[in-house]
Design a protein around this motif. Structure first.
Motif, PDB file in Angstrom:
ATOM      1  N   ALA A  16      19.184  13.539  11.123  1.00 16.25           N
ATOM      2  CA  ALA A  16      17.816  13.009  11.050  1.00 16.25           C
ATOM      3  C   ALA A  16      17.408  12.369  12.370  1.00 16.25           C
ATOM      4  O   ALA A  16      16.266  12.520  12.825  1.00 16.25           O
ATOM      5  N   LEU A  17      18.351  11.659  13.009  1.00 17.42           N
ATOM      6  CA  LEU A  17      18.048  11.051  14.295  1.00 17.42           C
ATOM      7  C   LEU A  17      17.831  12.117  15.364  1.00 17.42           C
ATOM      8  O   LEU A  17      16.911  12.009  16.184  1.00 17.42           O
ATOM      9  N   ARG A  18      18.645  13.171  15.338  1.00 10.97           N
ATOM     10  CA  ARG A  18      18.449  14.266  16.306  1.00 10.97           C
ATOM     11  C   ARG A  18      17.101  14.941  16.097  1.00 10.97           C
ATOM     12  O   ARG A  18      16.408  15.289  17.062  1.00 10.97           O
ATOM     13  N   GLU A  19      16.709  15.102  14.845  1.00  7.58           N
ATOM     14  CA  GLU A  19      15.412  15.711  14.551  1.00  7.58           C
ATOM     15  C   GLU A  19      14.272  14.837  15.065  1.00  7.58           C
ATOM     16  O   GLU A  19      13.291  15.341  15.631  1.00  7.58           O
ATOM     17  N   LEU A  20      14.394  13.526  14.860  1.00  9.76           N
ATOM     18  CA  LEU A  20      13.377  12.607  15.391  1.00  9.76           C
ATOM     19  C   LEU A  20      13.287  12.707  16.901  1.00  9.76           C
ATOM     20  O   LEU A  20      12.192  12.701  17.478  1.00  9.76           O
ATOM     21  N   ALA A  21      14.456  12.780  17.557  1.00  7.96           N
ATOM     22  CA  ALA A  21      14.482  12.867  19.021  1.00  7.96           C
ATOM     23  C   ALA A  21      13.800  14.138  19.506  1.00  7.96           C
ATOM     24  O   ALA A  21      13.044  14.116  20.491  1.00  7.96           O
ATOM     25  N   LEU A  22      14.034  15.257  18.815  1.00  7.85           N
ATOM     26  CA  LEU A  22      13.393  16.518  19.200  1.00  7.85           C
ATOM     27  C   LEU A  22      11.890  16.478  18.946  1.00  7.85           C
ATOM     28  O   LEU A  22      11.083  16.938  19.757  1.00  7.85           O
ATOM     29  N   ARG A  23      11.522  15.905  17.811  1.00  5.46           N
ATOM     30  CA  ARG A  23      10.105  15.873  17.445  1.00  5.46           C
ATOM     31  C   ARG A  23       9.303  14.974  18.368  1.00  5.46           C
ATOM     32  O   ARG A  23       8.164  15.280  18.723  1.00  5.46           O
ATOM     33  N   HIS A  24       9.912  13.846  18.770  1.00  8.74           N
ATOM     34  CA  HIS A  24       9.173  12.873  19.571  1.00  8.74           C
ATOM     35  C   HIS A  24       9.581  12.886  21.054  1.00  8.74           C
ATOM     36  O   HIS A  24       9.143  12.027  21.821  1.00  8.74           O
ATOM     37  N   LEU A  25      10.402  13.829  21.429  1.00 10.53           N
ATOM     38  CA  LEU A  25      10.756  14.068  22.838  1.00 10.53           C
ATOM     39  C   LEU A  25      11.416  12.857  23.498  1.00 10.53           C
ATOM     40  O   LEU A  25      10.984  12.382  24.541  1.00 10.53           O
ATOM     41  N   CYS A  80      16.642   1.118  25.167  1.00  8.33           N
ATOM     42  CA  CYS A  80      16.052   1.912  24.092  1.00  8.33           C
ATOM     43  C   CYS A  80      14.939   2.784  24.665  1.00  8.33           C
ATOM     44  O   CYS A  80      14.045   2.273  25.353  1.00  8.33           O
ATOM     45  N   PRO A  81      14.953   4.087  24.416  1.00  6.76           N
ATOM     46  CA  PRO A  81      13.865   4.944  24.911  1.00  6.76           C
ATOM     47  C   PRO A  81      12.513   4.423  24.437  1.00  6.76           C
ATOM     48  O   PRO A  81      12.373   4.053  23.268  1.00  6.76           O
ATOM     49  N   PRO A  82      11.518   4.376  25.326  1.00  9.61           N
ATOM     50  CA  PRO A  82      10.204   3.817  24.946  1.00  9.61           C
ATOM     51  C   PRO A  82       9.596   4.463  23.700  1.00  9.61           C
ATOM     52  O   PRO A  82       9.003   3.780  22.872  1.00  9.61           O
ATOM     53  N   THR A  83       9.740   5.777  23.568  1.00 11.27           N
ATOM     54  CA  THR A  83       9.168   6.452  22.404  1.00 11.27           C
ATOM     55  C   THR A  83       9.851   6.007  21.120  1.00 11.27           C
ATOM     56  O   THR A  83       9.202   5.769  20.098  1.00 11.27           O
ATOM     57  N   LEU A  84      11.178   5.879  21.163  1.00  9.65           N
ATOM     58  CA  LEU A  84      11.902   5.387  19.995  1.00  9.65           C
ATOM     59  C   LEU A  84      11.512   3.947  19.684  1.00  9.65           C
ATOM     60  O   LEU A  84      11.351   3.568  18.517  1.00  9.65           O
ATOM     61  N   LEU A  85      11.333   3.144  20.732  1.00  9.57           N
ATOM     62  CA  LEU A  85      10.940   1.746  20.538  1.00  9.57           C
ATOM     63  C   LEU A  85       9.626   1.662  19.769  1.00  9.57           C
ATOM     64  O   LEU A  85       9.477   0.832  18.868  1.00  9.57           O
ATOM     65  N   GLN A  86       8.672   2.518  20.102  1.00  6.46           N
ATOM     66  CA  GLN A  86       7.394   2.518  19.393  1.00  6.46           C
ATOM     67  C   GLN A  86       7.584   2.855  17.919  1.00  6.46           C
ATOM     68  O   GLN A  86       6.909   2.300  17.045  1.00  6.46           O
ATOM     69  N   LEU A  87       8.532   3.750  17.626  1.00  9.96           N
ATOM     70  CA  LEU A  87       8.793   4.125  16.233  1.00  9.96           C
ATOM     71  C   LEU A  87       9.416   2.974  15.439  1.00  9.96           C
ATOM     72  O   LEU A  87       9.277   2.907  14.224  1.00  9.96           O
ATOM     73  N   LEU A  88      10.107   2.083  16.156  1.00 12.75           N
ATOM     74  CA  LEU A  88      10.787   0.971  15.486  1.00 12.75           C
ATOM     75  C   LEU A  88       9.855  -0.180  15.170  1.00 12.75           C
ATOM     76  O   LEU A  88      10.187  -1.043  14.364  1.00 12.75           O
ATOM     77  N   LEU A  89       8.698  -0.198  15.810  1.00 11.27           N
ATOM     78  CA  LEU A  89       7.746  -1.287  15.590  1.00 11.27           C
ATOM     79  C   LEU A  89       6.869  -0.982  14.382  1.00 11.27           C
ATOM     80  O   LEU A  89       6.724   0.180  13.985  1.00 11.27           O
ATOM     81  N   PRO A  90       6.283  -2.000  13.756  1.00  8.93           N
ATOM     82  CA  PRO A  90       5.387  -1.755  12.618  1.00  8.93           C
ATOM     83  C   PRO A  90       4.290  -0.782  13.004  1.00  8.93           C
ATOM     84  O   PRO A  90       3.784  -0.824  14.132  1.00  8.93           O
ATOM     85  N   PRO A  91       3.913   0.141  12.131  1.00 10.57           N
ATOM     86  CA  PRO A  91       2.909   1.157  12.472  1.00 10.57           C
ATOM     87  C   PRO A  91       1.565   0.537  12.819  1.00 10.57           C
ATOM     88  O   PRO A  91       1.126  -0.421  12.180  1.00 10.57           O
ATOM     89  N   PRO A  92       0.898   1.070  13.859  1.00  8.56           N
ATOM     90  CA  PRO A  92      -0.403   0.528  14.251  1.00  8.56           C
ATOM     91  C   PRO A  92      -1.484   0.878  13.239  1.00  8.56           C
ATOM     92  O   PRO A  92      -1.380   1.865  12.505  1.00  8.56           O
ATOM     93  N   ARG A  93      -2.488   0.054  13.199  1.00  8.73           N
ATOM     94  CA  ARG A  93      -3.634   0.310  12.321  1.00  8.73           C
ATOM     95  C   ARG A  93      -4.752   0.937  13.134  1.00  8.73           C
ATOM     96  O   ARG A  93      -4.831   0.791  14.347  1.00  8.73           O
TER      97      ARG A  93
END
Length: 293
Positions: free
Chosen positions: A116-125, A199-212
């Motif tokens: 699942a983590l590898r899939e996230l990495a591929l999807r979000h580059l 932490c990769p910046p893109t992954l960091l954004q995924l770890l934060l609460p979703p924006p509104r």
């Protein structure tokens, strides 16, 4: 054969002191992976009964969980002396200098969390960098990453993907060398010399609460602003900074950030945060959403 508690405690203390030398703040853990020291407020009555949510160690006694964490060898020895049955140690996340973020890949789910983590990495580059990895007795893995000093990463369970838990501010990771009821935590081969990678910046954004979605609001904060204030006021121990950061992000995204700073700071003070902590967290939220504090 299990080690006697005294020997296991001595080994855990040695591992904890070694981790502290690397700048990692630690606490003693029991064989159940929970903090080995009970709360000194457990028998108190009133609003703080049991968990005493308003005290994070200000009383000067041990037993406040991750808030006891330290890198000072003298204090660490005192913590373990007060916890003679400790067989492991926890490493507090989110603290300087590493601002540790733990990615916990569980194997107890029907889903393959590593896949699942590898899939996230591929999807979000993004790519998971070479970093310290700890193997759990159950076959799982803890990836150690380092976060920015001005970003509060919250704890979460399976929000990123099934079987992937995140240990952030207010949480802790079981340190390698810790002995539990299910076995010993160990460092993955070839990673012991590594420090927590950024932490990769893109992954960091995924770890934060979703924006509104941004909806400009009039100068008055209105009901939405009051809702954000109430959200902060409802914070329990371990949630205060995370809830304040999330509420401040939403306020800035909705155009009411500057007007809501005062009410949010007061709400944070009411939950037990200091004024300095509150302003620093709100400033971080402003920067994260592209605004000037």
């Amino acid at each position: 054969m299990a080690l006697p508690d005294r020997q296991a405690t001595t080994l855990a203390l040695a591992h904890a002191l070694s981790a502290a030398e690397r700048g990692l703040a630690v606490i003693p853990l029991s064989r159940t992976k929970l903090p080995a020291l009970r709360s000194p407020h457990r028998d108190e009555t009133g609003p703080g009964r049991g968990s005493a949510p308003r005290c994070r160690g200000e009383c000067g006694r041990f037993g406040h969980g991750v808030h006891d964490a330290s890198t000072d060898p003298t204090r660490i020895r005192e913590l373990f002396a007060a916890a003679p049955r400790a067989t492991g140690y926890g490493i507090a996340c989110g603290l300087a200098p590493h601002h540790l973020i733990g990615v916990d890949l569980d194997t107890k789910t029907d889903n393959d969390s590593s896949a699942a983590l590898r899939e996230l990495a591929l999807r979000h580059l993004f790519t998971i960098p070479a970093t310290m990895v700890v193997l759990t007795p159950g076959g799982g893995r803890h990836l150690w990453l380092s976060g920015p000093p001005d970003v509060v990463v919250p704890n979460s369970a399976s929000r990123l993907a099934p079987g992937i838990d995140i240990r952030g501010a207010g949480g802790y990771l079981v340190g390698p060398g810790s002995r539990t009821d299910h076995g010993t935590y160990t460092v993955a081969p070839g990673t012991a010399h590594l420090t927590p990678a950024a932490c990769p910046p893109t992954l960091l954004q995924l770890l934060l609460p979703p924006p509104r979605t941004h909806h400009p609001a009039p100068s008055s904060t209105g009901g939405h602003g009051q809702g954000l204030v109430q959200f902060v006021l409802a914070a329990h121990e371990g949630q205060r900074n995370t809830r304040l950061f999330w509420a401040a992000c939403r306020a800035y995204e909705d155009g009411i950030g500057p007007a809501l700073v005062g009410p949010l700071v007061q709400a944070a003070l009411d939950t037990g945060l200091s004024e300095r902590e509150a302003h620093a967290t709100i400033a971080s939220a402003a920067r994260m959403t592209g605004h000037r504090p």
